[in-house]
Design an enzyme around this catalytic site. Structure first.
Site, PDB file in Angstrom:
ATOM      1  N   LYS A 176      -0.546  -4.248  -3.276  1.00  0.00           N
ATOM      2  CA  LYS A 176      -1.843  -3.668  -2.900  1.00  0.00           C
ATOM      3  C   LYS A 176      -1.955  -2.309  -3.568  1.00  0.00           C
ATOM      4  CE  LYS A 176      -4.740  -2.411   1.059  1.00  0.00           C
ATOM      5  NZ  LYS A 176      -4.918  -0.966   0.810  1.00  0.00           N
ATOM      6  N   ASP A 227      10.260   4.590 -10.283  1.00  0.00           N
ATOM      7  CA  ASP A 227       9.880   5.064 -11.613  1.00  0.00           C
ATOM      8  C   ASP A 227      10.527   6.399 -11.966  1.00  0.00           C
ATOM      9  OD1 ASP A 227       8.365   2.817 -11.757  1.00  0.00           O
ATOM     10  OD2 ASP A 227       6.435   3.824 -12.057  1.00  0.00           O
ATOM     11  N   SER A 269       0.816  -1.207   0.000  1.00  0.00           N
ATOM     12  CA  SER A 269       0.000   0.000   0.000  1.00  0.00           C
ATOM     13  C   SER A 269       0.857   1.267   0.000  1.00  0.00           C
ATOM     14  CB  SER A 269      -0.943  -0.044   1.205  1.00  0.00           C
ATOM     15  OG  SER A 269      -1.888   0.983   1.162  1.00  0.00           O
TER      16      SER A 269
END
Length: 414
Positions: free
Chosen positions: A346, A332, A321
């Site tokens: 999640k 990224d 999460s």
């Protein structure tokens, strides 16, 4: 390695140069304390008392209007009203009906919270805990102590990480869930709870007086003169941002940082965005897709002060999460190298709703994508460097992942 299985659950600013940790830091920290006090003063509890039937109807409507997937798992939601509305006579009927209805969504994260469960969750957000000061986990069907909070009654009584619970106040632990065991341990302040633990093959009895425990979600240390280490145990607390800033302040003189998100099962969305924002100069942090299919991007903001030293992030299968929002954003944006094992996966967002009768509901309201547009739900985030523990590591309490991260940081510093 018990420390790797620790506990089960939008403000921006930061710092890097030493000069920023003077008046600027203190002013910022005080602003966040005031924000926390303002949030904490608001009531999370709905004190309205309604009939069991009305509790069901309110829950039914809430899911119908707010659940992330408008087709509600491809079912006619009205069937639940027809099935239950005239059959609910008491609270047990309502509880069963609402839970059965939520189960039909096939979503493990949307769940009804009893009065006790909702109170526990609220206390976690407010960084409060009433008990003896331990975190517990189930390992191979047995309940172990995985962390003892420093200065807590449990710490003073000599409880240790790795102790296995046998009984609590004469309640046998075998076959009991984590929640049941936690309820046994909790209770009225200043009353004594008796634990029988198994340690080194022998049973030990500990009588411990309960107290209010101040829960810290961030730990830090200098591993050496060049390497700082910050472990975020959870993103659940309102005070996590200030704790993180304090931790960063303590390791500001090092040349690189290891951010440990292992065992961190998540917490508040805004806390994840806050932490990621500290390390990024620009770019996106996360995108949220609502039930209408519209995407909202959370981009780096107020980044006048950015921590831009070498950074390595540690993750494992329990990093979920909010932990995945942070690690996904840093990966990224090519800001940090990720070390460890694949994260939990999640990729959905829950909102906490206060229901009448002091109950609550955690309901999935959206999904999120990493900055590159990846949906990591049930997939997880692959580390840049996969490092796993061996049986010998566990026996020797050797943290292979941390050692790998230290070597990686050292190469980036040189």
């Amino acid at each position: 390695m018990f420390k790797r299985i620790k506990q089960l659950q939008l403000i921006f600013l930061c710092l890097c140069l030493a000069i920023l940790f003077g008046a600027t830091f203190e002013n910022y920290k005080q602003a966040q304390i005031e924000r926390i006090n303002e949030i904490s003063s608001n009531s999370y509890v709905n004190n309205e008392n309604v009939s069991p039937k009305d509790l069901f109807l309110e829950s039914w409507l809430l899911v119908k209007q707010s659940y992330a997937e408008p087709h509600l798992n491809d079912q006619n939601w009205y069937r639940w009203k027809r099935r239950y509305v005239n059959k609910i006579k008491d609270n047990d009927d309502a509880y069963v009906a609402i839970n059965t209805m939520l189960a039909s969504l096939d979503d493990p994260y949307s769940r009804l919270l009893s009065k006790e469960e909702f109170e526990d969750q609220t206390n976690s957000i407010e960084s409060k805990m009433y008990g003896i000061g331990v975190n517990i986990a189930s390992v191979a069907g047995k309940i172990y102590i995985v962390n003892v909070i420093k200065g807590s009654p449990a710490d003073s009584s000599g409880l240790k990480q790795g102790d296995m619970l046998v009984s609590v106040d004469n309640h046998q632990i075998k076959g009991k869930s984590i929640f049941q065991v936690a309820q046994y341990i909790k209770g009225a302040l200043n009353e004594t709870v008796t634990l029988v633990i198994l340690r080194d093959g022998a049973n030990l009895t500990k009588k411990i007086k309960r107290a209010q425990i101040k829960v810290r979600t961030v730990e830090c240390q200098k591993l050496d003169k060049n390497t700082g280490y910050i472990h975020i145990l959870s993103f659940i607390g309102n005070e996590t941002p200030v704790e993180f800033i304090n931790a960063l302040n303590k390791v500001k003189d090092t040349k690189g940082l290891i951010l440990d998100l292992r065992g961190n099962t998540g917490g508040l969305f805004q806390n994840a965005v806050f932490v990621a924002n500290i390390f990024l100069k620009n770019g996106d942090i996360v995108s949220v897709i609502g039930r209408d299919g519209q995407s909202s991007s959370y981009s780096v903001k107020d980044n006048e002060f950015v921590y831009d030293k070498p950074l390595v992030v540690l993750v494992d299968g329990d990093s979920a999460s909010a932990s995945e929002i942070v690690s996904g954003a840093l990966k990224d944006n090519n800001r940090a190298k990720i070390v460890g094992t694949k994260t939990f996966g999640k990729g959905v967002v829950q909102k906490i709703y206060a229901l009448p009768n002091k109950m609550g509901m955690n309901l999935t309201i959206a999904k999120y994508l990493t900055p590159s547009g990846r949906d990591i739900n049930e997939k997880g985030i692959e580390p840049d460097y996969e490092v796993t523990f061996t049986r010998d590591d566990v026996n020797k309490n050797f943290d292979r992942q941390l050692e790998f991260a230290k070597n990686l940081i050292a190469k980036q510093i040189k």
